[in-house]
Design a protein around this motif. Structure first.
Motif, PDB file in Angstrom:
ATOM      1  N   SER A  19      36.523  90.368  -0.080  1.00  0.00           N
ATOM      2  CA  SER A  19      37.507  89.456  -1.005  1.00  0.00           C
ATOM      3  C   SER A  19      38.946  89.954  -1.020  1.00  0.00           C
ATOM      4  CB  SER A  19      36.844  89.239  -2.353  1.00  0.00           C
ATOM      5  OG  SER A  19      37.766  88.745  -3.470  1.00  0.00           O
ATOM      6  N   GLN A  20      39.571  89.109  -0.680  1.00  0.00           N
ATOM      7  CA  GLN A  20      41.060  89.659  -0.539  1.00  0.00           C
ATOM      8  C   GLN A  20      41.785  89.744  -1.865  1.00  0.00           C
ATOM      9  OE1 GLN A  20      44.007  87.188   1.079  1.00  0.00           O
ATOM     10  NE2 GLN A  20      45.032  88.941   2.248  1.00  0.00           N
ATOM     11  N   THR A  21      41.727  88.526  -2.921  1.00  0.00           N
ATOM     12  CA  THR A  21      42.571  88.752  -3.933  1.00  0.00           C
ATOM     13  C   THR A  21      41.659  89.268  -5.183  1.00  0.00           C
ATOM     14  OG1 THR A  21      41.595  86.530  -4.828  1.00  0.00           O
ATOM     15  CG2 THR A  21      43.785  86.582  -3.341  1.00  0.00           C
TER      16      THR A  21
HETATM   17  C1  LIG Z   1      44.055  82.547   6.078  1.00  0.00           C
HETATM   18  C2  LIG Z   1      43.193  81.544   5.126  1.00  0.00           C
HETATM   19  C3  LIG Z   1      42.781  80.452   5.399  1.00  0.00           C
HETATM   20  C4  LIG Z   1      41.867  79.395   4.589  1.00  0.00           C
HETATM   21  N1  LIG Z   1      41.045  78.438   5.042  1.00  0.00           N
HETATM   22  C5  LIG Z   1      40.111  77.896   4.039  1.00  0.00           C
HETATM   23  C6  LIG Z   1      39.293  76.725   4.459  1.00  0.00           C
HETATM   24  O1  LIG Z   1      39.340  76.536   5.898  1.00  0.00           O
HETATM   25  N2  LIG Z   1      38.525  75.925   3.763  1.00  0.00           N
HETATM   26  C7  LIG Z   1      38.483  76.559   2.622  1.00  0.00           C
HETATM   27  O2  LIG Z   1      37.787  76.003   1.689  1.00  0.00           O
HETATM   28  N3  LIG Z   1      39.103  77.505   1.808  1.00  0.00           N
HETATM   29  C8  LIG Z   1      39.901  78.399   2.956  1.00  0.00           C
HETATM   30  N4  LIG Z   1      40.752  79.250   2.376  1.00  0.00           N
HETATM   31  C9  LIG Z   1      40.572  79.873   0.860  1.00  0.00           C
HETATM   32  C10 LIG Z   1      39.735  81.086   0.787  1.00  0.00           C
HETATM   33  O3  LIG Z   1      38.710  80.572   1.320  1.00  0.00           O
HETATM   34  C11 LIG Z   1      39.615  81.522  -0.568  1.00  0.00           C
HETATM   35  O4  LIG Z   1      39.180  80.722  -1.451  1.00  0.00           O
HETATM   36  C12 LIG Z   1      40.590  82.407  -0.881  1.00  0.00           C
HETATM   37  O5  LIG Z   1      41.491  83.063   0.028  1.00  0.00           O
HETATM   38  C13 LIG Z   1      40.597  83.344  -2.162  1.00  0.00           C
HETATM   39  O6  LIG Z   1      39.462  84.134  -1.640  1.00  0.00           O
HETATM   40  P1  LIG Z   1      39.251  85.933  -2.169  1.00  0.00           P
HETATM   41  O7  LIG Z   1      38.376  86.092  -2.851  1.00  0.00           O
HETATM   42  O8  LIG Z   1      39.132  86.601  -0.689  1.00  0.00           O
HETATM   43  O9  LIG Z   1      40.644  86.186  -2.724  1.00  0.00           O
HETATM   44  C14 LIG Z   1      41.618  79.971   3.134  1.00  0.00           C
HETATM   45  C15 LIG Z   1      42.182  81.116   2.793  1.00  0.00           C
HETATM   46  C16 LIG Z   1      42.941  81.937   3.712  1.00  0.00           C
HETATM   47  C17 LIG Z   1      43.621  83.180   3.074  1.00  0.00           C
END
Ligand SMILES: Cc1cc2nc3c(=O)[nH]c(=O)nc-3n(C[C@H](O)[C@H](O)[C@H](O)COP(=O)(O)O)c2cc1C
Length: 310
Positions: free
Chosen positions: A10-12
């Motif tokens: 998880s990034q954030t």
């Molecule tokens: C580079 C990138 C691409 C993403 N592409 C999608 C996607 O294709 N579909 C989607 O539902 N969410 C997408 N997201 C959102 C992530 O799935 C996720 O909800 C968000 O980054 C927060 O996650 P965390 O727990 O790592 O912070 C994307 C996020 C990032 C950073």
């Protein structure tokens, strides 16, 4: 005492909080030992993202070229009753650290012969990412045994603006005070705890066959039929762009910056100009392909493996 391995990235920290809520009932029960492994990409991905970094991960995410990971801290030879894999979606694919884990010898070792439960935290498009993840689990000799999805509730277009604001500024708040708050709502994060009980029951009995239907009765994997068509179409276009960009070099290679800029322009156009047209086209297709679509809904909702028929 049952033992589970929980692997996540998880990034954030949003997905970590969702995961904490899922695990809370299991940890409270006292008869489940939880071993946690938070994947560490090397170097770490920046947060907030720059526009360049955000698109630089695109080609490798789509084509599943793994990033580097710090060596895992868990013992892959240890005995586990199940594995939980918590991941987010990047460009309709698992995030790069999770792709790297799925391709590692440790994943092959620890998944072999074991039920693997997936927990997804994403904006709204998880279907094809989960196809890739299920295929990798099967490749590793594991059994996809259940899938839980938590996502944003915002409408598609306003949700894109909100998440872009969050990802590029680091602020998880309402853009201009008008757009919806980005991310999974606090209520949905907390309510993830309700999926802990069916998990606990499957762990205790060792019977995983009924887990997905039980999870689905609690709303674990809602499938929006229109998104099936959306994702299938976008994924094809993404493959073309990924090949086009990678021909200029690998991650971080300045030679591909020009093509990444073009891709960013395409993304913006696609989201704001093409998406409304695509929505109409999808509504028409949905009528024409009703039966095929229903089969696909079942495939995704029931977390089935094998080819996607339709
Ligand atoms: C580079 C990138 C691409 C993403 N592409 C999608 C996607 O294709 N579909 C989607 O539902 N969410 C997408 N997201 C959102 C992530 O799935 C996720 O909800 C968000 O980054 C927060 O996650 P965390 O727990 O790592 O912070 C994307 C996020 C990032 C950073």
């Amino acid at each position: 005492m049952k033992r589970i391995l929980v692997v996540s990235y998880s990034q954030t920290g949003q997905l970590t909080r969702i995961l904490d809520n899922l695990l809370a009932p299991l940890e409270a029960a006292g008869d489940v030992a939880v071993v946690r492994e938070a994947l560490q990409p090397q170097p770490a991905y920046p947060f907030p993202w720059t526009a360049l970094a955000f698109t630089d991960v695109f080609p490798e995410s789509v084509q599943q070229w793994p990033c580097r990971l710090a060596p895992p801290t868990f013992d892959p030879a240890a005995d586990f009753d199940a594995v939980i894999l918590a991941y987010t979606v990047w460009y309709l694919s698992p995030s790069l650290p999770v792709t790297a884990f799925l391709q590692s010898p440790e994943a092959a070792r620890v998944m072999r012969g074991r039920p693997v439960i997936t927990l997804i935290g994403c904006r709204n498009m998880w279907l094809l990412a989960q196809e890739k993840v299920k295929a990798a689990i099967v490749q590793n000799g594991g059994r996809p045994a259940g899938n839980i999805v938590r996502m944003d509730r915002a409408a598609n277009l306003s949700g894109v603006v909100s998440i872009a604001y969050w990802m590029l500024t680091g602020r998880k708040e309402r853009f201009l005070g008008i757009f919806p708050r980005p991310g999974v709502s606090e209520a949905d994060i907390a309510a993830t705890a309700r999926f802990g009980r069916p998990l606990q029951a499957a762990l205790a009995s060792g019977d995983w066959s009924g887990l997905q239907p039980r999870l689905n009765r609690l709303g674990a994997a809602p499938v929006v039929p229109a998104y099936i068509l959306f994702e299938l179409r976008i994924a094809k276009i993404f493959q073309v762009w990924a090949r086009f960009i990678r021909r200029k070099g690998g991650p971080g290679d300045p030679a591909r910056n020009g093509r990444l800029r073009l891709f960013r322009a395409y993304l913006l156009t696609a989201v704001f100009l093409l998406a409304p047209v695509a929505t109409v086209a999808t509504a028409v297709l949905q009528r024409l392909k009703k039966e095929k679509l229903l089969k696909m809904v079942t495939h995704f909702a029931e977390n089935r493996t094998g080819p996607l028929e339709g």
